[in-house]
Each structure stands twice: as C-alpha cells, then as structure tokens.
Design a protein around this motif. Structure first.
Motif, short mmCIF file in Angstrom:
data_model
loop_
_atom_site.label_atom_id
_atom_site.label_comp_id
_atom_site.label_asym_id
_atom_site.label_seq_id
_atom_site.Cartn_x
_atom_site.Cartn_y
_atom_site.Cartn_z
N ALA A 50 -5.32 -1.00 -5.90
CA ALA A 50 -4.96 -0.52 -4.57
C ALA A 50 -4.31 0.85 -4.66
O ALA A 50 -3.63 1.18 -5.64
N ALA A 51 -4.51 1.64 -3.60
CA ALA A 51 -3.82 2.92 -3.46
C ALA A 51 -2.57 2.70 -2.63
O ALA A 51 -2.60 2.00 -1.62
N VAL A 52 -1.47 3.32 -3.03
CA VAL A 52 -0.18 3.15 -2.36
C VAL A 52 0.13 4.40 -1.54
O VAL A 52 -0.11 5.53 -1.99
N CYS A 53 0.67 4.18 -0.35
CA CYS A 53 1.07 5.32 0.48
C CYS A 53 2.27 4.94 1.33
O CYS A 53 2.71 3.78 1.34
N ASP A 56 -0.77 7.73 9.78
CA ASP A 56 -1.47 8.93 9.30
C ASP A 56 -1.67 8.88 7.79
O ASP A 56 -2.74 9.24 7.27
N ALA A 57 -0.63 8.43 7.07
CA ALA A 57 -0.74 8.31 5.61
C ALA A 57 -1.77 7.24 5.23
O ALA A 57 -2.53 7.41 4.27
N ILE A 58 -1.80 6.16 5.98
CA ILE A 58 -2.77 5.09 5.71
C ILE A 58 -4.19 5.59 5.91
O ILE A 58 -5.09 5.33 5.09
N GLU A 109 -2.53 -3.57 3.54
CA GLU A 109 -1.38 -4.47 3.51
C GLU A 109 -0.12 -3.62 3.64
O GLU A 109 0.14 -2.75 2.81
N VAL A 110 0.64 -3.90 4.70
CA VAL A 110 1.90 -3.20 4.92
C VAL A 110 3.01 -4.12 4.44
O VAL A 110 3.29 -5.16 5.06
N ARG A 111 3.64 -3.75 3.33
CA ARG A 111 4.64 -4.61 2.68
C ARG A 111 5.98 -3.90 2.59
O ARG A 111 6.15 -2.79 3.10
N ASP A 112 6.92 -4.53 1.89
CA ASP A 112 8.28 -4.01 1.83
C ASP A 112 8.35 -2.62 1.22
O ASP A 112 9.09 -1.75 1.68
N TYR A 113 7.59 -2.39 0.13
CA TYR A 113 7.74 -1.16 -0.63
C TYR A 113 6.73 -0.08 -0.27
O TYR A 113 6.75 1.00 -0.85
N GLY A 114 5.82 -0.35 0.63
CA GLY A 114 4.83 0.64 0.99
C GLY A 114 3.61 0.01 1.63
O GLY A 114 3.57 -1.21 1.88
N ALA A 115 2.62 0.84 1.90
CA ALA A 115 1.34 0.36 2.41
C ALA A 115 0.32 0.44 1.28
O ALA A 115 0.32 1.39 0.49
N TYR A 116 -0.55 -0.54 1.24
CA TYR A 116 -1.51 -0.66 0.13
C TYR A 116 -2.92 -0.75 0.71
O TYR A 116 -3.21 -1.64 1.53
#
Length: 408
Positions: free
Chosen positions: A81-84, A89-91, A156-163
C-alpha cells in the motif's frame, strides 16, 4: 510516495485472552524474515500488522520482503500500500500516482473505502464517490463495474494515515509458527513428507526434521535432495535442524534377522524409536509423518497401529485422508514437487519385500523384535551418531552454526 506492507490477521483474531501471545510471535517472525533486507519497522494497529521500510536498502528490497511476508503463517491477507496524509486531495494524488499506470491498461474498476478513523470528514460512500470520480476524470476510458471489476481500488483511513492499495492478496493463513509447540518431521525425500511439514507448520508447529540415510544403499545425492527439500519449505516453516541418522547397520540387522513380510513395519517402528529419542532431546512433543491411509502396505490401519505402538509421542499425520493427486497439488504450490521426484534412492524403498504383510498384528511384530536382541543397541548408536545440519531460511548456504538458531 511511501510504500508499506499491510498484513491482516485471520484466525488469530478469535484467540481472546491469548491473542497478545500470538501477535507477539507473529511480530517476531515478521521481523526475523526481513531482518537482512534493510531497516524495517514492524508494528501493530487496529488488528493489522505493518511492515514499513525505514531506509533506502529496505525500500529497494520491498519485492523480496513482500514475498517473504506472504509465506508467514498467521496472516489471512496482505497488500502493498501507498501511505499518504488523511485528506482527500492527498488520497487522490496518491491513488493516481500509485495505481494510475495499472488503470491505464484496464477497462473497469470500482473503489472501496474503509474509514476506521471516524474523525475523517468524509464517510466511506462519499470517499468512494470522490475518488471514483477523480480517477474517471484521469482515465476516461474506464467504467465503473461494482460486480466484476478488473481492479478494486482500496482506500483505508486509519489512525496513522491513509492507505491506498489494490485488492488484498490471500496470505498463508493458519497460526504463527511456534505457537503450537515443536515437533519433528520424518522427512523421507518423497512428495508427501514436505507437504505434511507445511500443513503442520501452518497450524503453528515449529518443526525440525529427521532423515534416515543408509549408505552405500543410498547416495550422498539422495541426502542432498532431502536437505534441498528442507530448504524449500524453510520460508514457510522457519529455521530448522535436519537430523541425518546413519541407519545402514540397524536396517541390515532387521533385513538379516526378521521375517521378510514384516520387514517394512519393523523398520518403521525402529525409525520411530530413534526419532522419539531425538525428539525428546530437543523437547519436541510430537512426530509428523507424510503417511496417507492405505497408500502403501505400511500405511494400512493395521500397520499404522503397530507403528504407533513403538513409541509414546503423538504421531501427527495431516495427509491421512488425502490421495496422491491432492498431495501433489500442494507440493507444486509450495515448490517442492520437482525436487521430490528426483530419482534418488530412499532407505524406505531398499530391501522392500515383494509381498509385505498388510494386516500385521502387534503380537507377531513384538515377537519378531524379541528375536532381534541386538537391535536396541544399534538404534541407540545410530541416534548418538546423528549429523545435524542447520537450515536457515534467509541464507540457503549457511548450514554449520547451530548456536543462534531460532524457529522463525
């Protein structure tokens, strides 16, 4: 763009109060698998394990890291997965950069979203619409197909970022190696026993292997073949020791002093006693074999009962209800089939009588053993003279140092 490996738990999620123990073993196993590929951070959040590269070497080795992680038991699924940042906009930008080259060669897609962080302003359906519309604007040849898309774009929008990633890929399943104890596999060199080892490691057993060699009737090439099989399954089963038992003298003694029709069962019992001795030396709690009911004369219900009675550890037979074609499918899947069929001798096939007894009784087997008073001493000597070969899943050429062996 930063890329990580996301690892999703399966059966482990049902372990209740013991779950933390299983997760600790899984984390250690993941760290061990990628330890020599660069600096990776392995951590857990929201029932997901993350394998994150933290230096250039690790980033360059992501393909190898992903392949190794895919063979770790205890994972139901995984994805690269790519993290952002957690903003739309970042997603959008990350999805186009990461998956755009793939989308250009496809016809249909759909977007799925999981909003684990409820503070994110867009709900899952809204996020799907926003990202789907953006990707359609970038790739007007695409159309949305919610039933049978060529690709599913996951967010997936999670605690540490979007994946952002493609579809989850099935993992190896099962339980982390080591959570169910330790056993020894009777590794013969055929198709069945490596598959049996794979199945039992999948249920959390840490495995070592034992092989019986009978030179000059069996060659060094035959022993090398078994060592290669242990190497091939090590990415699944973890590091191990292959115990090679010099079995020529006990085998010749049985051949020369036992009834011909009982030779195979008597030999199997002898091997079981030696394996039992070595298992107890390393605190292994069971023996694993690749036997399948009625496949050969020594695997009838009568013969198996006689074999089991020779020693006092549980004998696990994961293939007992499978036929050869089913076993072969798994052997091909795990990459052992081509090595297993190499035409080298196996000590289980030498001295085989033309008409072995398929319904032996324990009484006649024990009577035959009573007529071989020298066998026990020969078995003890064979166990004492065993050769130990280290199999390291990360370095297929390292075989000597047993001092730092771990089951991961």
């Amino acid at each position: 763009m930063k890329e990580i490996i996301m690892c999703y738990q399966g059966e482990m999620a049902l372990k209740g109060l013991n779950r933390a123990t299983f997760e600790s073993v899984l984390s250690k196993s993941l760290r061990w698998r990628v330890k020599d590929l660069g600096k990776f951070q392995v951590y857990k959040a929201q029932s997901t394990m993350y394998v994150e590269p933290r230096d250039e070497e690790a980033e360059a080795n992501m393909e190898e890291a992903y392949d190794r992680v895919s063979k770790v038991f205890g994972l139901a699924a995984l994805s690269r997965a790519a993290v952002c940042d957690k903003n739309i906009d970042a997603i959008k930008a990350t999805a186009e950069e990461y998956l755009g080259p793939i989308l250009r060669n496809l016809k249909t897609f759909k977007v799925e979203a999981k909003r684990a962080d409820k503070s994110f302003p867009l709900k899952s359906p809204e996020l799907c619409r926003e990202l789907g519309g953006f990707l359609l604007s970038k790739h007007p040849h695409l159309r949305v197909d919610v039933h049978h898309p060529d690709i599913v774009v996951m967010v997936e929008v999670r605690d540490y970022g979007a994946y952002v990633h493609g579809p989850k890929v099935p993992g190896a399943g099962g339980l982390p190696v080591g959570t169910s104890g330790r056993a020894i596999t009777m590794l013969s060199g055929g198709i069945d026993s490596p598959v049996a080892a794979w199945y039992m490691a999948r249920r959390g057993l840490a495995l070592h292997h034992i092989h019986f060699a009978s030179p000059p009737y069996t060659s060094q090439a035959a022993q090398d073949k078994v060592r290669d099989l242990a190497r091939l399954i090590a990415p699944y089963t973890g590091n191990c020791v292959l115990y090679v038992v010099p079995y020529t003298t006990p085998q010749e003694y049985i051949r020369d002093n036992a009834p011909d029709v009982l030779f195979t069962v008597l030999m199997r019992r002898s091997m079981m006693r030696i394996a039992n001795r070595i298992a107890k030396e390393i605190d292994a709690k069971a023996l694993v074999t690749g036997e399948s009911l009625a496949q050969v004369a020594s695997q009838t219900l009568y013969a198996l009962a006689c074999t089991d009675a020779a020693q006092d550890l549980p004998v696990l037979r994961p293939l007992i209800g499978m036929d050869k074609s089913e076993i072969t499918v798994v052997a091909r899947k795990i990459g052992t089939f081509e090595t297993s069929i190499l035409p080298f001798e196996d000590c289980c096939t030498i001295f085989t009588p033309p008409h072995p007894k398929t319904k032996p009784t324990l009484a006649e087997i024990e009577a035959a053993e009573a007529a071989m008073p020298g066998l026990a001493a020969l078995e003890e000597q064979a166990a004492a003279d065993v050769e130990r070969i280290r199999i390291d899943m990360r370095d297929q050429k390292q075989e000597d140092d047993l001092s730092e062996l771990e089951d991961f």
